[in-house]
Design a protein around this motif. Structure first.
Motif, PDB file in Angstrom:
ATOM      1  N   ASP A 107      35.586 125.646  17.441  1.00  0.00           N
ATOM      2  CA  ASP A 107      35.247 126.094  18.786  1.00  0.00           C
ATOM      3  C   ASP A 107      36.328 125.632  19.759  1.00  0.00           C
ATOM      4  O   ASP A 107      36.989 124.608  19.550  1.00  0.00           O
ATOM      5  CB  ASP A 107      33.890 125.527  19.212  1.00  0.00           C
ATOM      6  CG  ASP A 107      33.156 126.448  20.186  1.00  0.00           C
ATOM      7  OD1 ASP A 107      33.725 127.484  20.569  1.00  0.00           O
ATOM      8  OD2 ASP A 107      32.009 126.125  20.556  1.00  0.00           O
ATOM      9  N   PHE A 108      36.505 126.394  20.819  1.00  0.00           N
ATOM     10  CA  PHE A 108      37.471 126.018  21.847  1.00  0.00           C
ATOM     11  C   PHE A 108      37.120 126.755  23.133  1.00  0.00           C
ATOM     12  O   PHE A 108      36.360 127.724  23.133  1.00  0.00           O
ATOM     13  CB  PHE A 108      38.911 126.357  21.415  1.00  0.00           C
ATOM     14  CG  PHE A 108      39.160 127.818  21.147  1.00  0.00           C
ATOM     15  CD1 PHE A 108      39.558 128.690  22.155  1.00  0.00           C
ATOM     16  CD2 PHE A 108      38.991 128.327  19.863  1.00  0.00           C
ATOM     17  CE1 PHE A 108      39.787 130.030  21.904  1.00  0.00           C
ATOM     18  CE2 PHE A 108      39.221 129.682  19.595  1.00  0.00           C
ATOM     19  CZ  PHE A 108      39.618 130.524  20.612  1.00  0.00           C
ATOM     20  N   TYR A 109      37.668 126.262  24.235  1.00  0.00           N
ATOM     21  CA  TYR A 109      37.504 126.951  25.519  1.00  0.00           C
ATOM     22  C   TYR A 109      38.624 127.970  25.680  1.00  0.00           C
ATOM     23  O   TYR A 109      39.790 127.683  25.411  1.00  0.00           O
ATOM     24  CB  TYR A 109      37.555 125.962  26.681  1.00  0.00           C
ATOM     25  CG  TYR A 109      36.271 125.185  26.867  1.00  0.00           C
ATOM     26  CD1 TYR A 109      35.205 125.721  27.585  1.00  0.00           C
ATOM     27  CD2 TYR A 109      36.132 123.915  26.318  1.00  0.00           C
ATOM     28  CE1 TYR A 109      34.035 125.014  27.755  1.00  0.00           C
ATOM     29  CE2 TYR A 109      34.954 123.193  26.487  1.00  0.00           C
ATOM     30  CZ  TYR A 109      33.913 123.750  27.198  1.00  0.00           C
ATOM     31  OH  TYR A 109      32.748 123.055  27.351  1.00  0.00           O
ATOM     32  N   LEU A 110      38.245 129.140  26.121  1.00  0.00           N
ATOM     33  CA  LEU A 110      39.223 130.175  26.434  1.00  0.00           C
ATOM     34  C   LEU A 110      39.173 130.443  27.931  1.00  0.00           C
ATOM     35  O   LEU A 110      38.103 130.707  28.485  1.00  0.00           O
ATOM     36  CB  LEU A 110      38.918 131.457  25.667  1.00  0.00           C
ATOM     37  CG  LEU A 110      39.875 132.625  25.945  1.00  0.00           C
ATOM     38  CD1 LEU A 110      41.286 132.269  25.519  1.00  0.00           C
ATOM     39  CD2 LEU A 110      39.414 133.891  25.237  1.00  0.00           C
ATOM     40  N   SER A 111      40.317 130.378  28.571  1.00  0.00           N
ATOM     41  CA  SER A 111      40.413 130.717  29.988  1.00  0.00           C
ATOM     42  C   SER A 111      41.206 132.019  30.092  1.00  0.00           C
ATOM     43  O   SER A 111      42.390 132.059  29.760  1.00  0.00           O
ATOM     44  CB  SER A 111      41.099 129.597  30.764  1.00  0.00           C
ATOM     45  OG  SER A 111      40.902 129.750  32.160  1.00  0.00           O
ATOM     46  N   TYR A 112      40.524 133.070  30.515  1.00  0.00           N
ATOM     47  CA  TYR A 112      41.103 134.409  30.585  1.00  0.00           C
ATOM     48  C   TYR A 112      41.642 134.607  31.997  1.00  0.00           C
ATOM     49  O   TYR A 112      40.881 134.642  32.966  1.00  0.00           O
ATOM     50  CB  TYR A 112      40.014 135.426  30.262  1.00  0.00           C
ATOM     51  CG  TYR A 112      40.483 136.846  30.058  1.00  0.00           C
ATOM     52  CD1 TYR A 112      41.067 137.239  28.866  1.00  0.00           C
ATOM     53  CD2 TYR A 112      40.297 137.804  31.051  1.00  0.00           C
ATOM     54  CE1 TYR A 112      41.467 138.550  28.661  1.00  0.00           C
ATOM     55  CE2 TYR A 112      40.695 139.121  30.857  1.00  0.00           C
ATOM     56  CZ  TYR A 112      41.284 139.484  29.663  1.00  0.00           C
ATOM     57  OH  TYR A 112      41.675 140.794  29.474  1.00  0.00           O
ATOM     58  N   LEU A 113      42.968 134.708  32.105  1.00  0.00           N
ATOM     59  CA  LEU A 113      43.634 134.689  33.408  1.00  0.00           C
ATOM     60  C   LEU A 113      44.431 135.974  33.614  1.00  0.00           C
ATOM     61  O   LEU A 113      45.514 136.140  33.043  1.00  0.00           O
ATOM     62  CB  LEU A 113      44.560 133.472  33.502  1.00  0.00           C
ATOM     63  CG  LEU A 113      43.925 132.109  33.207  1.00  0.00           C
ATOM     64  CD1 LEU A 113      44.998 131.027  33.179  1.00  0.00           C
ATOM     65  CD2 LEU A 113      42.843 131.781  34.226  1.00  0.00           C
ATOM     66  N   GLN A 114      43.918 136.860  34.432  1.00  0.00           N
ATOM     67  CA  GLN A 114      44.591 138.131  34.650  1.00  0.00           C
ATOM     68  C   GLN A 114      45.774 137.958  35.616  1.00  0.00           C
ATOM     69  O   GLN A 114      45.636 137.316  36.668  1.00  0.00           O
ATOM     70  CB  GLN A 114      43.593 139.151  35.200  1.00  0.00           C
ATOM     71  CG  GLN A 114      42.436 139.407  34.238  1.00  0.00           C
ATOM     72  CD  GLN A 114      41.507 140.493  34.726  1.00  0.00           C
ATOM     73  OE1 GLN A 114      41.568 141.619  34.269  1.00  0.00           O
ATOM     74  NE2 GLN A 114      40.622 140.146  35.659  1.00  0.00           N
ATOM     75  N   PRO A 115      46.916 138.529  35.286  1.00  0.00           N
ATOM     76  CA  PRO A 115      48.102 138.364  36.142  1.00  0.00           C
ATOM     77  C   PRO A 115      48.003 139.087  37.474  1.00  0.00           C
ATOM     78  O   PRO A 115      48.874 138.910  38.332  1.00  0.00           O
ATOM     79  CB  PRO A 115      49.236 138.951  35.280  1.00  0.00           C
ATOM     80  CG  PRO A 115      48.566 139.831  34.304  1.00  0.00           C
ATOM     81  CD  PRO A 115      47.210 139.261  34.055  1.00  0.00           C
ATOM     82  N   THR A 116      46.960 139.879  37.658  1.00  0.00           N
ATOM     83  CA  THR A 116      46.766 140.569  38.934  1.00  0.00           C
ATOM     84  C   THR A 116      46.140 139.661  39.993  1.00  0.00           C
ATOM     85  O   THR A 116      45.847 140.113  41.098  1.00  0.00           O
ATOM     86  CB  THR A 116      45.883 141.809  38.733  1.00  0.00           C
ATOM     87  OG1 THR A 116      44.723 141.444  37.979  1.00  0.00           O
ATOM     88  CG2 THR A 116      46.650 142.892  37.988  1.00  0.00           C
ATOM     89  N   SER A 117      45.941 138.379  39.664  1.00  0.00           N
ATOM     90  CA  SER A 117      45.414 137.398  40.626  1.00  0.00           C
ATOM     91  C   SER A 117      46.483 136.333  40.877  1.00  0.00           C
ATOM     92  O   SER A 117      46.362 135.189  40.429  1.00  0.00           O
ATOM     93  CB  SER A 117      44.131 136.754  40.091  1.00  0.00           C
ATOM     94  OG  SER A 117      43.115 137.703  39.913  1.00  0.00           O
ATOM     95  N   PRO A 118      47.541 136.666  41.587  1.00  0.00           N
ATOM     96  CA  PRO A 118      48.694 135.768  41.715  1.00  0.00           C
ATOM     97  C   PRO A 118      48.470 134.541  42.594  1.00  0.00           C
ATOM     98  O   PRO A 118      49.248 133.582  42.517  1.00  0.00           O
ATOM     99  CB  PRO A 118      49.772 136.674  42.319  1.00  0.00           C
ATOM    100  CG  PRO A 118      49.001 137.701  43.091  1.00  0.00           C
ATOM    101  CD  PRO A 118      47.769 137.951  42.282  1.00  0.00           C
ATOM    102  N   LEU A 119      47.443 134.551  43.448  1.00  0.00           N
ATOM    103  CA  LEU A 119      47.241 133.411  44.348  1.00  0.00           C
ATOM    104  C   LEU A 119      46.300 132.365  43.758  1.00  0.00           C
ATOM    105  O   LEU A 119      45.957 131.395  44.423  1.00  0.00           O
ATOM    106  CB  LEU A 119      46.728 133.907  45.706  1.00  0.00           C
ATOM    107  CG  LEU A 119      47.723 134.797  46.455  1.00  0.00           C
ATOM    108  CD1 LEU A 119      47.174 135.219  47.810  1.00  0.00           C
ATOM    109  CD2 LEU A 119      49.072 134.095  46.628  1.00  0.00           C
TER     110      LEU A 119
END
Length: 232
Positions: A107-119
Motif C-alpha cells: 500500500d502507498f499514498y498516491l497524490s494526483y497532481l494535475q499540471p493545470t493547477s500551477p499555483l
C-alpha cells in the motif's frame, strides 16, 4: 517514508494533446513550461518520496527526467480526450507492479497532481499532507468555495422548471444556505488500496483542503494563461 510510514508517490498526468491550448503542458511561461510549476512543487515537497510523470509524449517524458521525475510511458488508448483519470491511475499502478517498483499487495499514498493547477506550490502541497497526517482519515481532496450556491439551481424537465434540491431553498437568502464547495483539481491524495477498492477516486469522507479562488486557478484557456502571467 513520506506519510504514516508509507511511501508517498506523486503522479503528474501530462498527455500531449489538448483541446483549448495547443501543447498546453509544455506551454512556455516566463522561461518555464506549464508543467514545471507542478514538477517543482512535487519535487520540493518534504513528504513526496518519488515523482512520476505519465505521458504519451517523448518530449514531456524527457523533460520530466531532466527535472528529476520518473517517466511513465502512457499508451495512446489512455491519452485521448475521452480517457479518464482513473484509467491513467490503473495504468500507472500496473506500470509500478510490472517494473517491480512496488509489490502487488504493497500500500502507498498516491497524490494526483494535475499540471493545470500551477499555483499549487510545494508549501500548499505540504500543508495538505500535514492536514492529512493529523487526521484519522486516509484521503484528501482540495476544494474551493462555490461563488454561486447550487441550492438555487434548477433543472428543466419536459420543458418545465424543477428545483435541483428543495424548492424552499430557492426562496432563501444565499447567506442562510449551507456553503458548498467544488473540487478545484489541484490535489487528490489517497491510499492506492482505497482507490482499487472504490474502483475510482475516493471522495466521500475525505479530508477537505480548502484553497483560495486565486490558488485554485485552473488553466483551460489562453485567458487563464494571461491570468497566471499576471500573478507571477
Amino acid at each position: 517514508m513520506g506519510l504514516r510510514n508509507l511511501k508517498v508517490l506523486a503522479l503528474i498526468p501530462a498527455r500531449s494533446g489538448s483541446k483549448g491550448i495547443k501543447n498546453k503542458n509544455m506551454y512556455p511561461i516566463n522561461r518555464r513550461y506549464l508543467i514545471d510549476f507542478t514538477l517543482e512543487a512535487a519535487i520540493s515537497s518534504s513528504f513526496v518520496d518519488h515523482v512520476y510523470v505519465s505521458s504519451d509524449s517523448k518530449k514531456i517524458l524527457d523533460h520530466a527526467e531532466e527535472n528529476l521525475a520518473l517517466p511513465v510511458q502512457r499508451p495512446s488508448k489512455f491519452s485521448k480526450d475521452t480517457s479518464t483519470a482513473s484509467e491513467v491511475i490503473y495504468h500507472f499502478y500496473d506500470f509500478l507492479i510490472s517494473n517491480d517498483l512496488i509489490e502487488r499487495r504493497e500500500d502507498f499514498y498516491l497524490s494526483y497532481l494535475q499540471p493545470t493547477s500551477p499555483l499549487r506550490n510545494s508549501k500548499i502541497l505540504d500543508e495538505s499532507f500535514s492536514a492529512l497526517e493529523k487526521s484519522n482519515m486516509d484521503c484528501l481532496i482540495s476544494l474551493v468555495k462555490d461563488k454561486q450556491t447550487p441550492f438555487k439551481s434548477f433543472l428543466i424537465k419536459d420543458g418545465l422548471v424543477q428545483s435541483l434540491f428543495k424548492e424552499s431553498d430557492t426562496n432563501k437568502n444565499r447567506q442562510d444556505l449551507q456553503p458548498t464547495y467544488r473540487a478545484n483539481g489541484a490535489i487528490y491524495t489517497f491510499l492506492i488500496s482505497d482507490f482499487l477498492r472504490n474502483k475510482g477516486f475516493p471522495s466521500n469522507a475525505s479530508i477537505p483542503f480548502i484553497m483560495s479562488e486565486e490558488e485554485s486557478l485552473d488553466i483551460d484557456s489562453y485567458e487563464d494563461l494571461d491570468t497566471l502571467k499576471s500573478r507571477l
